[in-house]
Scaffold this active site. Structure first.
Site, short mmCIF file in Angstrom:
data_model
loop_
_atom_site.label_atom_id
_atom_site.label_comp_id
_atom_site.label_asym_id
_atom_site.label_seq_id
_atom_site.Cartn_x
_atom_site.Cartn_y
_atom_site.Cartn_z
N GLU A 156 36.05 40.28 45.88
CA GLU A 156 34.80 40.10 46.62
C GLU A 156 34.80 38.81 47.42
OE1 GLU A 156 34.25 43.21 43.77
OE2 GLU A 156 35.00 41.16 43.49
N HIS A 187 26.90 47.01 35.85
CA HIS A 187 26.62 47.97 36.91
C HIS A 187 25.13 48.26 37.04
CE1 HIS A 187 30.80 48.70 35.61
NE2 HIS A 187 31.02 48.99 36.89
#
Length: 327
Positions: free
Chosen positions: A61, A130
């Site tokens: 990321e 998540h």
């Protein structure tokens, strides 16, 4: 003309339209290419635009956002996908120390027109990594804009606005809404301006401020209160930074009571800032303390039963509204 689209389809349509409109717009992220993204948001875009504009990246990321910042300085408008908003923390330095500050550091002579798409939120039994709602981290940082659409219409219109903005925008798209939020979406160039809230329900007794996936249960709770003679005005913030202070204050002038509902945890969530601003600047208009209903200060469990117990829902929102209204 408009057509019915899901929230996910609206995001995809915004991406496709902006890429057709402006060749400097491109997408990058993990599995966004031939695979079409973890949730299928980018399906079909690789076939239309090719490897140079729908770019698969390594699982990094920090690299995804770093590449985006560099490309933006060369005139491009990258749309970077974080596969899950939880992993945006891996790019935290790039976002808050680089993208957010660069325009200031260059005295306005440079800009960072990047969009960071962050699939966020729970109610999907995703567990610890998540299901998070990390929007408050970025609302706190000057130089960033933060949006969180709740409808298919806004998902498209806000994404188009974000792509055209000359500042870095963190775009929180709620996973629970991908295939559940559906509605009419105009064809073509319909923009939802950043920084403007939407009144989803008119009312004169209590103002309810919310956004994202909490809009629907908030509206359901408001309808229940109407049967008890209490009319709740539901304001969908849509933009979390800069939030629409004028819309909030205008509603408060009518109601004198405020409940803030969000899925993020309570401590130092955006509700804390909204509450502080209201009490600092409009204390004389309040007939009750500003109240908050949020996720508890804990981690998302894998258990759907436990997660349901943690999430604000129509029952708990109704109860909170009753407390505010009766104060």
């Amino acid at each position: 003309m408009s057509k019915d689209l899901s929230y996910l389809e609206a995001i995809r349509e915004a991406l496709a339209e902006e890429m057709r409109r402006a060749p400097e717009v491109f997408i990058l992220g993990e599995d966004v290419g031939a695979y079409g993204g973890a949730f299928g948001v980018t399906q079909g875009l690789h076939e239309e635009f090719g490897d140079m504009r729908v770019v698969d990246t390594p699982i990094s990321e920090s690299a995804i956002v770093g590449i985006s910042i560099g490309a933006s300085l060369r005139g491009y408008r990258p749309v970077a996908e974080m596969q899950f908003a939880d992993f945006i923390s891996c790019a935290f330095d790039q976002i808050v120390n680089q993208a957010a500050t660069l325009r200031y550091r260059y005295g306005g002579r440079a800009s960072v027109p990047i969009v960071i798409r962050a699939p966020s939120g729970g109610n999907v039994s995703g567990g610890l990594y998540h299901s998070q709602n990390p929007e408050a981290w970025f609302v706190h940082r000057p130089g960033l804009k933060v949006v969180a659409p709740s409808t298919a219409y806004d998902a498209k219109g806000l994404l188009k606005a974000a792509i055209r903005d000359d500042n870095p925008v963190v775009y929180f798209e709620h996973k629970f809404l991908y295939r559940r939020a559906k509605g009419p979406v105009p064809e073509g160039d319909d923009i939802v301006p950043i920084g403007v809230a939407a009144t989803r329900r008119e009312g004169g007794d209590v103002t309810l401020l919310t956004y994202g996936a909490m809009v629907t249960p908030s509206l359901e709770a408001a309808d229940r209160l109407a049967k008890e003679g209490v009319e709740v005005e539901v304001i969908d913030l849509r933009t979390l930074m800069p939030f629409d202070k004028a819309a909030i204050f205008a509603s408060l002038e009518k109601t004198s009571r405020v409940l803030i509902v969000h899925e993020d945890v309570k401590t130092l969530g955006i509700g804390a800032e909204l509450s502080a601003v209201i009490m600092e600047e409009r204390f004389d208009r309040l007939d009750a303390p500003v109240m908050r209903l949020t996720y508890p200060d804990t981690h998302p469990p894998f258990s759907h039963i436990l997660e349901q117990a943690n999430l604000p829902n129509p029952d708990t929102i109704t109860g909170a509204l009753r407390r505010v209204a009766s104060y």
